[in-house]
Design an enzyme around this catalytic site. Structure first.
Site, PDB file in Angstrom:
ATOM      1  N   HIS A 171      -4.016  28.757   8.851  1.00  0.00           N
ATOM      2  CA  HIS A 171      -4.252  27.323   9.060  1.00  0.00           C
ATOM      3  C   HIS A 171      -2.998  26.511   8.717  1.00  0.00           C
ATOM      4  CE1 HIS A 171      -6.803  23.659   9.143  1.00  0.00           C
ATOM      5  NE2 HIS A 171      -5.934  23.231   8.230  1.00  0.00           N
ATOM      6  N   GLU A 172      -2.453  26.761   7.533  1.00  0.00           N
ATOM      7  CA  GLU A 172      -1.273  26.004   7.115  1.00  0.00           C
ATOM      8  C   GLU A 172      -0.049  26.371   7.952  1.00  0.00           C
ATOM      9  OE1 GLU A 172      -1.579  23.548   5.290  1.00  0.00           O
ATOM     10  OE2 GLU A 172      -3.567  23.944   4.454  1.00  0.00           O
TER      11      GLU A 172
ATOM     12  N   HIS B 101       0.038  24.114  10.968  1.00  0.00           N
ATOM     13  CA  HIS B 101       0.632  22.817  10.634  1.00  0.00           C
ATOM     14  C   HIS B 101       2.154  22.938  10.508  1.00  0.00           C
ATOM     15  CE1 HIS B 101      -3.120  20.771  10.081  1.00  0.00           C
ATOM     16  NE2 HIS B 101      -3.480  21.467   9.007  1.00  0.00           N
TER      17      HIS B 101
END
Length: 421
Positions: A26-27, A30
């Site tokens: 997820h990170e 980003h």
């Protein structure tokens, strides 16, 4: 009272690995899109709480934190890291061969050492003009500051962030993709996990053929073998695996006559169907294929089907057909992860894929403090042509974060009641 069903080192490791991978992906979504947009990413953290390990590579500090839940990508402009430089402060400046300031020392000044000048800050602009004016012995001197200059305080160096390197300095679409990439990465991870399951364990096939036959089961006792092509059951023609399942499941305790084809020869075999809670079973798996293309299709279809199922469940929650008492929080998810880990790698991978979809969808909800809430503010900005006041947006996110913490406490209480009461 011991924690139920999570009593092995393997289960605990599985919990840590699964949640670490979900957060990491997820990170990473980003991070990669922010870097692509030219945003200065100060920190990429896995976990929450105190740092237990850190290493700096390029402009980014990569950290591992104590608690293996959550993570963050700290982008320039999202915190007041440059507020440490104040007017009238005594600082030292160092510069490169081109005359641009590369380091601004806020303490530990040693006059006359190296290429450094000490003075008091008159004014500075480290976002746009990239200038610093000092009062040096009653004379003002303005320096040009390098766009990658560092502020140095107590031995810690903080790279400045010109406006075009900050999150807020990017276009609405660049910021949109940097935020959306996190949840999108979770959907991509789910697809990859399902596809890998298909490659490793095979993709279920709907042809009327028998897969693995469990030793000692009704099918094995009757003489059915893996690869047998089923022509009919009880004289009723079958065209798919689904037809076979429907007939057998509706015939618990009965003896069914199978017409099969094996090595080009047709045979008739009677099979006594087992009764499992009024559901007929003969303990045969459906056939599978290991074709890469089928595995990719399986990955895409499974991701779509679970996404639709979770959205339907969310709909029931918002319409009141499902209550908060039916939700599970971190404790319940940890418990289930430990249980699935004990059932084999395939089950654990499938559970991880479902959790990844859940994480992606949850973050896309238009709630403050979530990625979806930030995307909603970007939509408002795009429609009105100017951003929402940062202080008002910050307050909304703060209230949203408080609400989420309250929700987590409620669902955690639900979990504890199920486990111990």
């Amino acid at each position: 009272m011991p924690f139920p069903n999570v009593d092995s080192v393997e289960s605990v490791l599985a919990i840590v690995v699964v949640f670490s991978v979900l957060v990491l992906v997820h990170e990473l979504g980003h991070f990669l899109l922010a870097k692509r947009a030219g945003i200065l990413c100060r920190e990429f953290a896995l976990g929450m709480g105190p740092k237990i390990f850190s290493v700096k590579r390029g402009e980014t500090e990569y950290t591992l934190r104590l608690l293996p839940i959550g993570g963050l990508v700290r982008m320039a402009g999202e915190d007041p890291e440059l507020d440490i430089l104040k007017p009238h402060m005594e600082v030292g400046v160092e510069w490169d061969a081109s005359g641009k300031v590369t380091r601004i020392l806020l303490d530990g000044l040693e006059k006359g050492v190296g290429r450094m000048i000490v003075g008091n800050v008159v004014r500075f602009d480290l976002e746009h003009a990239l200038t610093l004016t000092l009062d040096i012995g009653g004379e003002q001197r303005t320096f040009s500051v390098h766009p990658q200059a560092h502020l140095v305080k107590e031995g810690q160096e903080i790279q400045i962030a010109p406006y075009n390197r900050q999150f807020k300095g990017k276009t609405v679409m660049q910021r949109f993709w940097a935020i959306f990439a996190g949840p999108a990465a979770n959907f991509l991870l789910a697809f990859v996990l399902f596809a890998v399951i298909g490659l490793m364990y095979g993709v279920p096939n709907d042809i009327p053929q028998l897969g693995e036959v469990r030793p000692g089961g009704p099918a094995a006792q009757a003489g059915l073998l893996k690869g047998d092509q089923v022509i009919s059951i009880q004289g009723k023609s079958v065209a798919s695996w689904r037809d076979i399942v429907q007939i057998i499941s509706k015939s618990p305790g009965q003896t069914l006559t199978f017409e099969i084809e094996r090595d080009g020869v047709r045979k008739t075999i009677p099979v006594k169907v087992a009764n499992d809670h009024n559901v007929g079973k003969i303990l045969v798996a459906n056939p599978v294929t290991y074709a890469p293309w089928e595995a990719l299709k399986y990955g895409a279809l499974s991701t779509y089907e679970f996404t639709a199922m979770i959205l339907k469940s969310l709909g029931l929650l918002f319409t009141g057909q499902v209550g908060l008492q039916d939700l599970s929080g971190p404790v319940g998810i940890f418990k289930m992860t430990g249980e699935f880990a004990q059932q084999g790698l395939a089950i654990l991978m499938k559970w991880a894929a479902v959790l990844s979809i859940n994480l992606g969808l949850f973050n896309l909800l238009p709630l403050p403090a979530l990625d979806g809430g930030r995307l909603a503010f970007l939509l408002v900005e795009a429609l009105r042509g100017r951003p929402v006041d940062p202080h008002k947006e910050g307050m909304v996110h703060f209230l949203g974060f408080a609400f989420l913490m309250l929700l987590i406490l409620v669902v955690t209480w639900n979990d504890l009641q199920r486990l111990f009461l």
